[in-house]
Design a protein around this motif. Structure first.
Motif, PDB file in Angstrom:
ATOM      1  N   GLY A  87       0.942  -1.085  -0.219  1.00  0.00           N
ATOM      2  CA  GLY A  87       0.122  -0.420  -0.453  1.00  0.00           C
ATOM      3  C   GLY A  87       0.570   1.474  -0.073  1.00  0.00           C
ATOM      4  O   GLY A  87       0.421   2.606  -0.284  1.00  0.00           O
ATOM      5  N   CYS A  88       2.201   0.908  -0.546  1.00  0.00           N
ATOM      6  CA  CYS A  88       2.613   2.507   0.168  1.00  0.00           C
ATOM      7  C   CYS A  88       2.748   2.638  -1.275  1.00  0.00           C
ATOM      8  O   CYS A  88       3.622   1.338  -2.350  1.00  0.00           O
ATOM      9  N   HIS A  89       3.416   4.120  -1.769  1.00  0.00           N
ATOM     10  CA  HIS A  89       4.370   3.884  -2.763  1.00  0.00           C
ATOM     11  C   HIS A  89       5.705   3.526  -3.010  1.00  0.00           C
ATOM     12  O   HIS A  89       6.120   3.705  -1.865  1.00  0.00           O
ATOM     13  N   GLU A  90       6.127   4.311  -3.607  1.00  0.00           N
ATOM     14  CA  GLU A  90       7.817   3.342  -4.143  1.00  0.00           C
ATOM     15  C   GLU A  90       9.406   4.389  -3.939  1.00  0.00           C
ATOM     16  O   GLU A  90       9.983   4.433  -4.659  1.00  0.00           O
ATOM     17  N   THR A  91       8.482   5.601  -2.714  1.00  0.00           N
ATOM     18  CA  THR A  91       9.849   6.547  -2.994  1.00  0.00           C
ATOM     19  C   THR A  91      10.281   6.996  -1.329  1.00  0.00           C
ATOM     20  O   THR A  91       9.133   6.318  -0.155  1.00  0.00           O
ATOM     21  N   GLU A  92      11.025   6.117  -0.377  1.00  0.00           N
ATOM     22  CA  GLU A  92      11.620   5.820   0.741  1.00  0.00           C
ATOM     23  C   GLU A  92      12.324   6.797   1.009  1.00  0.00           C
ATOM     24  O   GLU A  92      13.311   7.612   0.598  1.00  0.00           O
ATOM     25  N   ILE A  93      12.043   7.199   2.332  1.00  0.00           N
ATOM     26  CA  ILE A  93      12.657   8.820   3.106  1.00  0.00           C
ATOM     27  C   ILE A  93      13.934   7.770   3.197  1.00  0.00           C
ATOM     28  O   ILE A  93      13.573   7.402   4.646  1.00  0.00           O
ATOM     29  N   SER A  94      14.985   7.199   3.067  1.00  0.00           N
ATOM     30  CA  SER A  94      16.146   6.697   3.724  1.00  0.00           C
ATOM     31  C   SER A  94      16.689   7.031   4.922  1.00  0.00           C
ATOM     32  O   SER A  94      16.908   6.028   5.866  1.00  0.00           O
ATOM     33  N   THR A  95      16.736   8.254   5.157  1.00  0.00           N
ATOM     34  CA  THR A  95      17.629   8.906   6.251  1.00  0.00           C
ATOM     35  C   THR A  95      17.165   9.908   6.290  1.00  0.00           C
ATOM     36  O   THR A  95      16.741  11.227   5.031  1.00  0.00           O
ATOM     37  N   LEU A  96      16.771  10.446   7.257  1.00  0.00           N
ATOM     38  CA  LEU A  96      16.986  12.477   7.565  1.00  0.00           C
ATOM     39  C   LEU A  96      18.194  12.486   8.852  1.00  0.00           C
ATOM     40  O   LEU A  96      17.781  11.692   9.904  1.00  0.00           O
ATOM     41  N   TYR A  97      19.304  12.551   8.495  1.00  0.00           N
ATOM     42  CA  TYR A  97      20.454  13.295  10.007  1.00  0.00           C
ATOM     43  C   TYR A  97      20.557  14.458  10.088  1.00  0.00           C
ATOM     44  O   TYR A  97      20.626  15.646   8.964  1.00  0.00           O
ATOM     45  N   VAL A  98      20.186  14.968  11.244  1.00  0.00           N
ATOM     46  CA  VAL A  98      20.700  16.118  11.640  1.00  0.00           C
ATOM     47  C   VAL A  98      21.925  16.212  13.179  1.00  0.00           C
ATOM     48  O   VAL A  98      21.390  15.397  13.834  1.00  0.00           O
ATOM     49  N   GLN A  99      22.847  16.726  12.698  1.00  0.00           N
ATOM     50  CA  GLN A  99      23.776  16.467  14.405  1.00  0.00           C
ATOM     51  C   GLN A  99      22.965  17.161  15.621  1.00  0.00           C
ATOM     52  O   GLN A  99      21.971  17.726  15.377  1.00  0.00           O
ATOM     53  N   PRO A 100      23.268  15.967  16.612  1.00  0.00           N
ATOM     54  CA  PRO A 100      22.628  16.037  17.918  1.00  0.00           C
ATOM     55  C   PRO A 100      22.485  18.294  18.263  1.00  0.00           C
ATOM     56  O   PRO A 100      21.476  18.823  19.049  1.00  0.00           O
ATOM     57  N   ARG A 101      23.613  18.464  17.575  1.00  0.00           N
ATOM     58  CA  ARG A 101      24.017  19.811  18.501  1.00  0.00           C
ATOM     59  C   ARG A 101      22.646  21.330  18.258  1.00  0.00           C
ATOM     60  O   ARG A 101      22.922  22.021  17.623  1.00  0.00           O
ATOM     61  N   HIS A 102      22.200  20.524  16.846  1.00  0.00           N
ATOM     62  CA  HIS A 102      21.602  21.362  15.268  1.00  0.00           C
ATOM     63  C   HIS A 102      20.356  20.868  15.721  1.00  0.00           C
ATOM     64  O   HIS A 102      19.139  21.588  15.027  1.00  0.00           O
ATOM     65  N   GLN A 103      19.988  19.878  15.952  1.00  0.00           N
ATOM     66  CA  GLN A 103      18.726  19.582  16.744  1.00  0.00           C
ATOM     67  C   GLN A 103      17.657  20.691  16.820  1.00  0.00           C
ATOM     68  O   GLN A 103      18.519  21.539  17.746  1.00  0.00           O
ATOM     69  N   GLY A 104      16.704  21.220  16.588  1.00  0.00           N
ATOM     70  CA  GLY A 104      15.575  21.916  17.715  1.00  0.00           C
ATOM     71  C   GLY A 104      16.133  23.376  16.459  1.00  0.00           C
ATOM     72  O   GLY A 104      15.417  23.783  16.983  1.00  0.00           O
ATOM     73  N   LYS A 105      16.735  23.462  15.864  1.00  0.00           N
ATOM     74  CA  LYS A 105      16.514  24.439  14.779  1.00  0.00           C
ATOM     75  C   LYS A 105      15.494  25.104  13.550  1.00  0.00           C
ATOM     76  O   LYS A 105      16.111  25.456  12.531  1.00  0.00           O
ATOM     77  N   GLY A 106      15.270  23.777  13.529  1.00  0.00           N
ATOM     78  CA  GLY A 106      13.800  23.528  11.957  1.00  0.00           C
ATOM     79  C   GLY A 106      14.741  23.155  10.744  1.00  0.00           C
ATOM     80  O   GLY A 106      13.973  22.876   9.913  1.00  0.00           O
ATOM     81  N   ILE A 107      16.000  22.479  11.362  1.00  0.00           N
ATOM     82  CA  ILE A 107      16.722  21.754   9.791  1.00  0.00           C
ATOM     83  C   ILE A 107      16.308  20.523   9.204  1.00  0.00           C
ATOM     84  O   ILE A 107      16.252  20.096   7.711  1.00  0.00           O
ATOM     85  N   GLY A 108      15.376  19.599  10.300  1.00  0.00           N
ATOM     86  CA  GLY A 108      14.608  18.505  10.031  1.00  0.00           C
ATOM     87  C   GLY A 108      13.296  18.917   9.158  1.00  0.00           C
ATOM     88  O   GLY A 108      13.163  18.404   7.777  1.00  0.00           O
ATOM     89  N   ALA A 109      12.798  20.047   9.522  1.00  0.00           N
ATOM     90  CA  ALA A 109      11.326  20.504   9.016  1.00  0.00           C
ATOM     91  C   ALA A 109      11.484  21.085   7.734  1.00  0.00           C
ATOM     92  O   ALA A 109      11.043  20.197   6.646  1.00  0.00           O
TER      93      ALA A 109
END
Length: 166
Positions: A84-106
């Protein structure tokens, strides 16, 4: 923060960032040779150079004034482990821990979803370790829903992952 497609010259930075995030997230009781060998192989500069050249892969990087502080990897033509899923994977989303919470992932996610729409896919899927509460919270807040589960296997051990789809 500046979001852009990765280039081959980013390969070493992507490898170092990946090892930092992967080890910090998943290795809690000391690094043994098996996990170290996996990380060094999976996240080598050579592998990233190859991924950057692959037309079925898109890597977006977040860059600050010093260098890369996060990235998101999209893998096209990748079937999900559940139906039931399309064939596009978000394989990785990594943000350096000290930069998390700054909107980078979003910001990386927003740009990746634009790429998906441009390629005719509005519903990518991804895997998240079932114990990674922060990641699950992030993806659920972005509209992803849990649609099943699978297992990541390494060293004859299986770790439960949630399959999420937008």
């Amino acid at each position: 923060m500046f979001i852009r497609p990765a280039t081959e010259t980013d390969a070493s930075a992507l490898a170092a960032l990946s090892i930092e995030v992967w080890v910090g997230t998943y290795i809690h009781d000391g690094v043994n040779a098996h996990f170290a060998d996996y990380a060094i192989t999976e996240f080598s500069p050579e592998r990233f150079r190859s991924l950057v050249q692959d037309p079925d892969e898109v890597i977006l990087v977040s860059e600050n004034k010093e260098g890369v502080d996060g990235y998101l990897r999209l893998s096209f033509n990748r079937p999900a482990p559940v139906p039931g899923c399309h064939e596009t994977e978000i394989s990785t989303l990594y943000v350096q821990p000290r930069h998390q919470g700054k909107g980078i992932g979003a910001a990386l996610m927003d740009e990746a979803l634009k790429v998906c729409r441009e390629r005719g896919n509005r519903s990518p899927w991804l895997l998240v370790n079932s114990e990674n509460a922060l990641a699950l919270e992030f993806y659920h807040a972005k509209g992803f829903m849990t649609v099943g589960h699978s297992y990541f296997e390494i060293n004859e051990q299986a770790y439960r992952n949630e399959v999420l789809s937008l």
